[in-house]
Design an enzyme around this catalytic site. Structure first.
Site, PDB file in Angstrom:
ATOM      1  N   HIS A  81       0.853  -1.198   0.000  1.00 49.09           N
ATOM      2  CA  HIS A  81       0.000   0.000   0.000  1.00 49.09           C
ATOM      3  C   HIS A  81       0.880   1.236   0.000  1.00 49.09           C
ATOM      4  O   HIS A  81       1.736   1.389   0.873  1.00 49.09           O
ATOM      5  CB  HIS A  81      -0.908   0.024   1.233  1.00 49.09           C
ATOM      6  CG  HIS A  81      -2.036  -0.957   1.142  1.00 49.09           C
ATOM      7  ND1 HIS A  81      -3.344  -0.600   1.324  1.00 49.09           N
ATOM      8  CD2 HIS A  81      -2.054  -2.277   0.858  1.00 49.09           C
ATOM      9  CE1 HIS A  81      -4.117  -1.668   1.161  1.00 49.09           C
ATOM     10  NE2 HIS A  81      -3.349  -2.701   0.892  1.00 49.09           N
ATOM     11  N   TYR A 209      -9.049   5.630   7.919  1.00 52.19           N
ATOM     12  CA  TYR A 209      -9.196   5.912   9.351  1.00 52.19           C
ATOM     13  C   TYR A 209     -10.147   7.103   9.443  1.00 52.19           C
ATOM     14  O   TYR A 209      -9.782   8.207   9.034  1.00 52.19           O
ATOM     15  CB  TYR A 209      -7.854   6.295   9.976  1.00 52.19           C
ATOM     16  CG  TYR A 209      -6.848   5.166  10.075  1.00 52.19           C
ATOM     17  CD1 TYR A 209      -6.060   4.806   8.986  1.00 52.19           C
ATOM     18  CD2 TYR A 209      -6.663   4.476  11.275  1.00 52.19           C
ATOM     19  CE1 TYR A 209      -5.117   3.784   9.084  1.00 52.19           C
ATOM     20  CE2 TYR A 209      -5.715   3.452  11.385  1.00 52.19           C
ATOM     21  CZ  TYR A 209      -4.958   3.116  10.280  1.00 52.19           C
ATOM     22  OH  TYR A 209      -4.029   2.114  10.384  1.00 52.19           O
ATOM     23  N   PRO A 301      -4.464   0.298  18.849  1.00 49.97           N
ATOM     24  CA  PRO A 301      -4.217  -0.178  17.478  1.00 49.97           C
ATOM     25  C   PRO A 301      -4.282   0.905  16.403  1.00 49.97           C
ATOM     26  O   PRO A 301      -4.021   0.614  15.226  1.00 49.97           O
ATOM     27  CB  PRO A 301      -5.337  -1.215  17.263  1.00 49.97           C
ATOM     28  CG  PRO A 301      -6.406  -0.808  18.204  1.00 49.97           C
ATOM     29  CD  PRO A 301      -5.737  -0.193  19.388  1.00 49.97           C
ATOM     30  N   LYS A 305       0.836  -0.226  15.163  1.00 54.36           N
ATOM     31  CA  LYS A 305       2.234  -0.349  15.580  1.00 54.36           C
ATOM     32  C   LYS A 305       2.535  -1.567  16.452  1.00 54.36           C
ATOM     33  O   LYS A 305       3.709  -1.902  16.647  1.00 54.36           O
ATOM     34  CB  LYS A 305       2.670   0.914  16.358  1.00 54.36           C
ATOM     35  CG  LYS A 305       2.762   2.160  15.501  1.00 54.36           C
ATOM     36  CD  LYS A 305       3.957   2.087  14.572  1.00 54.36           C
ATOM     37  CE  LYS A 305       3.975   3.153  13.526  1.00 54.36           C
ATOM     38  NZ  LYS A 305       4.106   2.650  12.162  1.00 54.36           N
TER      39      LYS A 305
END
Ligand code: APR
Ligand code: PHB
Length: 403
Positions: A81, A209, A301, A305
């Site tokens: 990505h 997100y 989350p 990481k």
């Protein structure tokens, strides 16, 4: 202790508590350096291989997995990505990882990473004790630390040169460091993530997100046919309150009217609620015990990481141990905790910042809400702000632990 009779005894160079991704990767990297290890794991192998976790790998993680000999399926099936999206109430802003910082991430589930590592450890003949109970650590400040445990009714004692505590947040390793020798830092967030895995095509090519007035949502994926979505929920919410239909509806509302029509719904293969926590244990070393991964630190989350930090610790630790065995160079084991923690704290900062930016906090006043929106608007309009996010998302560089 000398007076206690143990039915089974073994000796190894590195005894590893916990056979999750950290422990398995460590065993494999040590094996490649001709260093022997034994893994002691509380769960069965099937349980470990079946756990559903996150799925975004930094390039540094891909590199270390490839060095460990498990890069082949990852290269074939992992999806590269070159960006992701932030969104506010349905309005999207690309974070162009490649254009901004010449970086990429690879989407490949932690479940697959674990299966690949387990297969590699089996092929290497690494001794693994699954379904072990009553694991305890001993003599950590001596040159002969030991582990004791029970398995299939037998009592075991394994003596080693070093012990690696790769046993996750709730394992016994961190607790084996006397309380006065460690300092713990923690923030528990007042919400959780409700996740759903389904065999439906993702709603778009890149992750989203999303911040909305109804709370956070994340659109992620595992492959062209399998999607992973999350929504912010109350940490104490019963899973039964979220039948699939309600979850899909809520997700559509939070991702907004432009994205919603692209969401294909389907039955949940897995659905669960995870609490969100930030946690760091200083130190990550006590005598001959070294902590790695979730046993030493937890991140929420939001920045993806957790696994990456764990693999990073193991890279440092395996390098340090290899130098010690190869030419008696102790600088890595002396510097391990300090070097690992420097990188950990930066990832903690990034994960905390993204979490604060994208979630709805119940106790937020109207000013706090406006600040969040203003910060998101700033990021949407500033290449400098996007570059900082991209730099952290692709993963910060490693130091030389032996320097
Ligand atoms: N004895 C032996 N093994 C134990 C014990 C114990 N008492 N307690 C826990 N374990 C095992 C767990 O069953 C688990 O398999 O230690 C392992 C720890 O694995 P993880 O929790 O996956 O932690 P880690 O290997 O550091 O990987 C970090 O996994 O949990 C995610 O978000 C996390 O992505 C991150 C990554
Ligand atoms: C996931 O796909 O499970 C995932 C992706 C990104 C995150 C967290 C989880 O930040």
């Amino acid at each position: 202790m000398a007076t206690e009779a143990f039915e089974k005894r073994a000796k190894t160079q590195v005894a590893i508590v916990g056979g999750g991704p950290s422990g398995l990767l460590l065993a494999q990297l040590l094996w490649l350096q001709d260093i022997e290890s034994i893994i002691i794991e509380r769960q069965t192998a099937a349980h470990v291989e079946g756990r559903i976790r996150a799925g975004v790998l930094e390039q540094g993680s891909v590199d270390v997995l490839t060095r460990a000999g498990v890069g082949e399926r990852l290269a074939r099936e992992g999806a590269r990505h070159s960006g992701f999206y932030l969104a506010i109430n349905g309005k999207r802003c690309p974070i162009a990882l490649e254009a901004l910082v010449d970086g990429q991430v690879t989407v490949y589930g932690q479940t697959e990473v674990t299966k690949d590592l387990m297969a590699a450890c089996r092929a290497a003949g690494t001794e693994m004790h699954h379904a072990a109970s009553e694991v305890a650590l001993h003599d950590l400040e001596t040159a002969k630390p030991a582990l004791t445990f029970r398995q299939d009714g037998a009592r075991w004692r394994i003596e080693a040169d070093f012990i690696a505590g790769c046993d996750g947040f709730r394992g016994p390793s961190r607790q084996a460091i006397p309380a006065e020798r460690r300092r713990e830092f923690e923030r528990v967030y007042p919400f959780g993530w409700l996740g759903i895995l389904a065999d439906v095509p993702p709603c778009q090519d890149e992750l989203i997100y999303a911040h909305s007035d109804r709370g956070f949502a994340l659109a992620s994926m595992r492959s062209a046919k399998r999607s992973r979505y999350y929504i912010q929920c109350r940490a104490d919410e019963p899973l039964e309150d979220w039948p699939d239909d309600r979850l899909w509806e809520e997700l559509k509302r939070r991702l907004g009217p432009e994205i919603a029509p692209n969401i294909t719904t389907g039955p949940a293969l897995e659905k669960s609620i995870a609490p969100l926590r930030s946690f760091v244990c200083e130190t990550m070393r006590f005598g001959r015990l070294f902590l790695a991964g979730d046993s030493a630190h937890i991140v929420p989350p939001t920045g993806a990481k957790g696994l990456n930090l764990a693999l990073g610790d193991v890279h440092y630790l395996s390098t340090a141990l290899a130098a010690w065995y190869r030419d008696g160079n102790a600088s890595g084991i002396e510097r391990y905790a300090e070097v690992a923690l420097r990188r950990v704290w930066k990832a903690e900062r990034f994960s905390w910042m993204l979490t604060a930016l994208l979630h709805d906090f119940e106790d937020d006043d109207s000013f706090g809400k406006r600040m969040r929106l203003a910060e998101l608007e700033y990021i949407f309009s500033s290449k400098a702000a996007q570059t900082s996010i991209a730099e952290n998302y692709v993963g910060l560089p490693f130091e030389n632990v032996l320097a």
